[in-house]
Design a protein around this motif. Structure first.
Motif, short mmCIF file in Angstrom:
data_model
loop_
_atom_site.label_atom_id
_atom_site.label_comp_id
_atom_site.label_asym_id
_atom_site.label_seq_id
_atom_site.Cartn_x
_atom_site.Cartn_y
_atom_site.Cartn_z
N GLN A 87 0.84 -1.19 0.00
CA GLN A 87 0.00 0.00 0.00
C GLN A 87 0.88 1.25 0.00
N MET A 88 0.39 2.29 -0.65
CA MET A 88 1.17 3.53 -0.77
C MET A 88 0.41 4.69 -0.13
N ILE A 89 1.15 5.50 0.63
CA ILE A 89 0.61 6.72 1.21
C ILE A 89 1.32 7.88 0.53
N PHE A 90 0.54 8.81 -0.01
CA PHE A 90 1.10 9.88 -0.83
C PHE A 90 1.32 11.17 -0.03
N GLN A 91 2.06 12.07 -0.63
CA GLN A 91 2.39 13.34 0.00
C GLN A 91 1.14 14.18 0.27
N ASP A 92 0.22 14.21 -0.68
CA ASP A 92 -0.97 15.05 -0.57
C ASP A 92 -2.20 14.17 -0.43
N GLU A 105 -16.92 6.18 4.25
CA GLU A 105 -17.16 5.49 2.99
C GLU A 105 -15.85 5.09 2.32
N SER A 106 -14.84 5.95 2.40
CA SER A 106 -13.55 5.63 1.81
C SER A 106 -12.89 4.46 2.52
N LEU A 107 -12.97 4.43 3.85
CA LEU A 107 -12.40 3.32 4.61
C LEU A 107 -13.18 2.03 4.37
N ASP A 108 -14.49 2.14 4.25
CA ASP A 108 -15.31 0.97 3.98
C ASP A 108 -14.95 0.36 2.62
N GLU A 109 -14.71 1.22 1.63
CA GLU A 109 -14.30 0.74 0.31
C GLU A 109 -13.00 -0.04 0.39
N ALA A 110 -12.05 0.45 1.20
CA ALA A 110 -10.78 -0.26 1.36
C ALA A 110 -10.99 -1.62 2.02
N LEU A 111 -11.89 -1.68 2.98
CA LEU A 111 -12.18 -2.96 3.64
C LEU A 111 -12.80 -3.96 2.68
N VAL A 112 -13.77 -3.52 1.89
CA VAL A 112 -14.43 -4.40 0.93
C VAL A 112 -13.42 -4.93 -0.08
N SER A 113 -12.53 -4.06 -0.55
CA SER A 113 -11.51 -4.49 -1.51
C SER A 113 -10.59 -5.54 -0.91
N ALA A 114 -10.26 -5.37 0.38
CA ALA A 114 -9.37 -6.33 1.04
C ALA A 114 -10.04 -7.70 1.15
N ARG A 165 -6.45 3.98 6.00
CA ARG A 165 -6.89 3.30 4.78
C ARG A 165 -5.84 2.29 4.31
N ALA A 166 -4.58 2.65 4.47
CA ALA A 166 -3.51 1.73 4.07
C ALA A 166 -3.52 0.48 4.93
N ILE A 167 -3.66 0.61 6.25
CA ILE A 167 -3.61 -0.56 7.11
C ILE A 167 -4.91 -1.36 7.05
N ALA A 168 -5.99 -0.76 6.52
CA ALA A 168 -7.24 -1.52 6.34
C ALA A 168 -7.02 -2.70 5.41
N ALA A 169 -6.07 -2.58 4.50
CA ALA A 169 -5.78 -3.65 3.54
C ALA A 169 -4.86 -4.72 4.11
N GLU A 170 -4.49 -4.59 5.40
CA GLU A 170 -3.58 -5.52 6.06
C GLU A 170 -2.32 -5.74 5.22
N PRO A 171 -1.59 -4.67 4.94
CA PRO A 171 -0.44 -4.77 4.04
C PRO A 171 0.78 -5.42 4.69
N GLU A 197 4.56 3.44 15.53
CA GLU A 197 3.82 2.60 16.48
C GLU A 197 3.03 1.51 15.76
N LEU A 198 2.37 1.88 14.66
CA LEU A 198 1.60 0.90 13.90
C LEU A 198 2.53 -0.14 13.27
N GLN A 199 3.68 0.31 12.77
CA GLN A 199 4.64 -0.63 12.17
C GLN A 199 5.12 -1.62 13.22
N ARG A 200 5.39 -1.14 14.40
CA ARG A 200 5.84 -2.03 15.47
C ARG A 200 4.74 -3.00 15.89
N ASP A 201 3.49 -2.53 15.96
CA ASP A 201 2.39 -3.38 16.41
C ASP A 201 1.94 -4.38 15.35
#
Length: 259
Positions: A87-92, A105-114, A165-171, A197-201
């Motif tokens: 998953q990629m997180i962009f500058q903007d 809705e955006s987070l829900d879309e990421a969950l459905v895709s995963a 949104r990136a971690i919703a995809a369990e990357p 913290e998220l990377q460590r967890d």
């Protein structure tokens, strides 16, 4: 289990014939499982282009990109599903969200895709709404923000939602492309600490792309330096920062303002 992300003599070009421009030139680089690797260099050095190739936004003209043993460059079929482990997180973050859709809705879309990627049955809307609340909580945002539009959030809040949104995809891998450069200095530390913290967890790897060497020194275990599309130096962050092998790296470090 997290797998290594490997770039194997990757070259990426734009244009054709006499107008061809080589943005990345025979780069080989390995992001180890669970590692935070910094990728630095001046603007136009090829950092972001290399990362975009890993998620399929551009395709290599030569070489290959692997996640573990799976070739994900020019991927199709089941291999394409594997690429979505990155998953990629962009500058903007503003440009990455549909301005007409709420954060929920955006987070829900990421969950459905995963779930679709894994071939698993999609949970009920109520269960997904609960998971959206958990994702927002994981990035220190209140659940009621699910009803907000992107324009109603601050830049730092939008970037935290982008992380959620990136971690919703369990990357297995997150590519963080200049994720703090558009934020106020007071907010940058909050976002960086959150990502660490998220990377460590959760155990995912991070390719941390930045021109800010002070930030890279603070968060990255190793650093790779690019210049003109080529990789010129790779090593442990402290060693590269204090005893660089290449003159270009020394020049980059010397250009960092000091108090």
């Amino acid at each position: 289990m997290t797998r290594a992300l490997s770039f194997e003599t990757v070259s990426i070009s734009y244009g054709r014939g006499a107008q061809t421009f080589t943005a990345v030139d025979s780069v080989s680089l390995r992001l180890e499982p669970g590692e935070i690797l910094g990728l630095v260099g001046e603007s136009g050095s090829g950092k972001s282009t290399l990362a975009r190739a890993a998620v399929g936004l551009v395709e290599p003209a030569a070489g290959s990109i692997r996640l573990g043993d799976t070739v994900i460059s020019r991927a199709t079929g089941t291999d394409l599903r594997e690429r979505r482990r990155i998953q990629m997180i962009f500058q903007d973050p503003q440009s990455c969200f549909d301005p007409r859709r709420t954060i929920g809705e955006s987070l829900d879309e990421a969950l459905v895709s995963a779930y679709r990627r894994e071939g698993e049955p999609c949970p009920s809307r109520q269960a997904r709404a609960a998971r959206v609340g958990e994702l927002l909580d994981s990035v220190s945002l209140p659940g009621e923000r699910a009803a907000s539009l992107p324009a109603e959030l601050s830049g730092g809040q939008r970037q935290r939602v982008a992380v959620a949104r990136a971690i919703a995809a369990e990357p297995e891998v997150i590519l963080a492309d200049e994720i703090t450069s558009a934020l106020d200095v007071s907010v940058q530390g909050t976002v960086l600490n959150l990502l660490r913290e998220l990377q460590r967890d959760l155990g995912f790897s991070v390719l941390f792309i930045s021109h800010n060497l002070a930030v890279v020194r603070a968060v990255c275990e190793r650093v790779a330096v690019m210049r003109g599309g080529r990789l010129v130096e790779v090593g442990e962050t402290l060693r590269v920062m204090e005893s660089p092998d290449q003159e270009y790296t020394r020049d980059l470090i010397a250009a960092v303002p000091s108090l």
